[in-house]
Scaffold this motif. Structure first.
Motif, PDB file in Angstrom:
ATOM      1  N   CYS A  68       0.998  -1.406   0.116  1.00  0.00           N
ATOM      2  CA  CYS A  68      -0.007  -0.029  -0.019  1.00  0.00           C
ATOM      3  C   CYS A  68       0.997   1.259  -0.122  1.00  0.00           C
ATOM      4  CB  CYS A  68      -0.873   0.055   1.233  1.00  0.00           C
ATOM      5  SG  CYS A  68      -1.988   1.437   1.377  1.00  0.00           S
ATOM      6  N   THR A 111      -7.382  -2.966  -8.547  1.00  0.00           N
ATOM      7  CA  THR A 111      -7.976  -2.367  -7.388  1.00  0.00           C
ATOM      8  C   THR A 111      -9.575  -2.225  -7.693  1.00  0.00           C
ATOM      9  OG1 THR A 111      -6.150  -1.154  -6.800  1.00  0.00           O
ATOM     10  CG2 THR A 111      -7.906  -0.504  -5.744  1.00  0.00           C
ATOM     11  N   LEU A 114     -10.437   1.961  -3.178  1.00  0.00           N
ATOM     12  CA  LEU A 114      -9.692   2.628  -2.089  1.00  0.00           C
ATOM     13  C   LEU A 114      -9.917   3.952  -1.461  1.00  0.00           C
ATOM     14  CD1 LEU A 114      -5.735   1.903  -3.389  1.00  0.00           C
ATOM     15  CD2 LEU A 114      -7.136   0.955  -1.320  1.00  0.00           C
ATOM     16  N   TYR A 130      -8.634  -5.317  -2.866  1.00  0.00           N
ATOM     17  CA  TYR A 130      -8.132  -5.488  -4.198  1.00  0.00           C
ATOM     18  C   TYR A 130      -8.678  -6.894  -4.815  1.00  0.00           C
ATOM     19  CZ  TYR A 130      -4.403  -6.147  -7.463  1.00  0.00           C
ATOM     20  OH  TYR A 130      -3.764  -5.954  -8.858  1.00  0.00           O
TER      21      TYR A 130
END
Length: 506
Positions: A68, A111, A114, A130
């Motif tokens: 990350c 992804t 987020l 993810y």
């Protein structure tokens, strides 16, 4: 009458499946004392690094970490800053149970979402997920009939050509070197790199791999908001044990950099550079086997059991580059570019024009500073297309075993327009699975009715493309005698044109 059956073992393409899973991401990142406090969050990225894969009955286990990375704008004119955290994971995916002699698993994804927020200038919370996609291909062994004898048996022989997986290796290798800067950097924003294999030599049970890791570091000097680039080259040399590998094997070896670390040197203008490289090595041995695709007897009723044979072959090796460009307007015409990054999504092999192509989605993220001196991020989606030199049989399934790396990024902000050109390299192999019809068994039954001795010859009106073996099977006569009676070569498989076909002894 007893029929003699001769059998052999074929390295057959086994199970093939794709499974999906979600990796949750929930973490808190504390800003270290040596980093500037957070003024504004710019962009957050997540990328999985798979270190171990294990296949057990009904279960594929993946172990690694989710990287990350958060880019933010620091307080008091500190400019673009970066912090990251590695989140270990172990994920078990349910797969069908099947037998295998070898297997490979390609893991990719993208992804899903987020959400990133700054709780205070020294603490960041990240929430997201993810989506993992694991494509599993296996090889197995299957028994097939290679020849039949006695009982007046006639057989149609075909040749299968394919590859047998001789070795599959994924090994994490650490390479060390030094990176020297013109002056001490105030901040390291990003370290990426590519790796290439210069030479691979196969010996009995071993492989010698030589190559190079090219590292690119984006950094910022003290009091300067613009980014600078520094490069380094690290030699790669590895000798690995590979049981079952010989010099005549076809080999694929791809080096995939998965992480970099830089420790500060004594003088402050250089440091010890460490690169973690995942070495993907797959070796195949060519195989060729003759099998019986059809059979009948000229003396007995014959019952055959059909069998499907699935063969895997190397359609082509891939080591090519492709480019794509995307452009669009920006909200702020005076925005100035600061950095650009590229991430790759799921890849696939699709029909393309009159053939096939390996395609992948690339997402370019550009960081630009607007007229208010604030950093913003902008995304552009591109599709990279790699045409393939593949001549696949009808109904074949093509699957990629490929990895992507960025060769070049050209990004500009001019007159309020953002334009990004990405050049990427695809390395790997394209595998082809094709299905062939054979027979898994044959039995002789009652004797055939004796033909009328007064009928020595019949005429059959054959169509173009018809198989002489099928005509012979219909009338229970020898294909060789029938071809000879019609003046055709012994190896004729199909008739080139419609004709009056002579059938002797029917």
């Amino acid at each position: 009458m007893e029929l003699k059956i001769f059998r052999d073992t074929l390295p057959q393409a086994g199970a093939s499946c794709t499974v999906k899973a979600e990796l949750p991401l929930e973490t808190e990142i504390l800003i270290s004392d040596y980093l500037p406090p957070v003024f504004k969050l710019v962009k957050c990225f997540a990328k999985p690094v798979v270190l171990q894969k294990q296949l057990q009955p009904g279960r594929l286990t993946l172990e690694g970490y989710l990287r990350c990375t958060v880019f933010y704008q620091g307080e008091n004119g500190a400019g673009l800053c970066q912090t990251e955290q590695k989140l270990p994971f172990t994920k078990q995916l349910e797969v069908p149970e099947f037998s295998f002699t070898s297997w490979t698993a390609m893991v990719e994804g993208q992804t899903e979402y987020l959400n990133c927020r700054a709780v205070n200038p020294h603490r960041i919370e990240v929430r997201g997920a993810y989506g993992l996609v694991a494509t599993l291909h296996a090889q197995d062994k299957a028994e097939l009939i290679t020849a039949l004898a006695d009982g007046g048996i006639e057989q149609k022989l075909q040749t299968l050509t394919g590859v047998r997986s001789a070795a599959v290796l994924e090994k994490l290798v650490t390479v060390e070197g030094e990176m020297v800067f013109a002056k001490p950097p105030a901040a390291i924003l990003d370290i990426t790199g590519t790796a290439s294999v210069r030479e691979i030599k196969l010996l009995a049970g071993k492989a010698v791999v030589k190559g190079e890791v090219r590292v690119q570091c984006a950094w910022r000097a003290e009091g300067d908001s613009s980014l600078q680039s520094q490069a380094a080259s690290l030699p790669f040399n590895q000798v690995v044990d590979l049981d079952g590998v010989a010099e005549d094997c076809k080999c694929l070896c791809v080096l995939e950099p998965v992480g970099f670390a830089l420790t500060e040197g004594e003088q402050g203008a250089g440091g010890q550079l460490t690169a973690s490289v995942m070495m993907h090595l797959h070796a195949w041995r060519s195989c060729q086997l003759q099998y019986v695709s059809d059979a009948f007897s000229t003396r007995f009723e014959t019952t055959v059991t059909p069998q499907e044979l699935v063969v895997e072959d190397l359609a082509c090796m891939l080591n090519e580059t492709a480019s794509a460009t995307a452009a669009g307007s920006l909200p702020d015409a005076g925005a100035q570019l600061r950095a650009c990054f590229v991430a790759y999504g799921p890849a696939q092999v699709v029909p393309y024009r009159d053939g096939w192509a390996f395609t992948v989605r690339a997402v370019a993220t550009a960081f630009a500073e607007n007229s208010l001196a604030e950093l913003e991020s902008y995304e552009k989606t591109l599709e990279l297309v790699f045409p393939l030199a593949v001549d696949a049989p009808q109904g074949a399934q093509l699957s990629p075993e490929c990895w992507l790396s960025t060769e070049n990024i050209q990004c500009s902000c001019t007159g309020g327009t953002l334009e990004v050109t990405v050049t990427a390299r695809a390395e790997g192999a394209i595998l082809c699975r094709s299905t062939h019809q054979g027979i898994g068994g044959a039995e002789l039954g009652e004797p055939l009715t004796v033909p009328d001795p007064e009928i020595a010859l019949r005429i059959y009106y054959a169509q173009a493309g018809e198989e002489p073996f099928g005509i012979a099977k219909r009338f229970h006569v020898s294909p060789a005698q029938m071809l000879a009676a019609n003046g055709l070569d012994a190896g004729t498989q199909t008739l080139p044109q419609a004709m009056h076909f002579l059938v002797p002894g029917a």
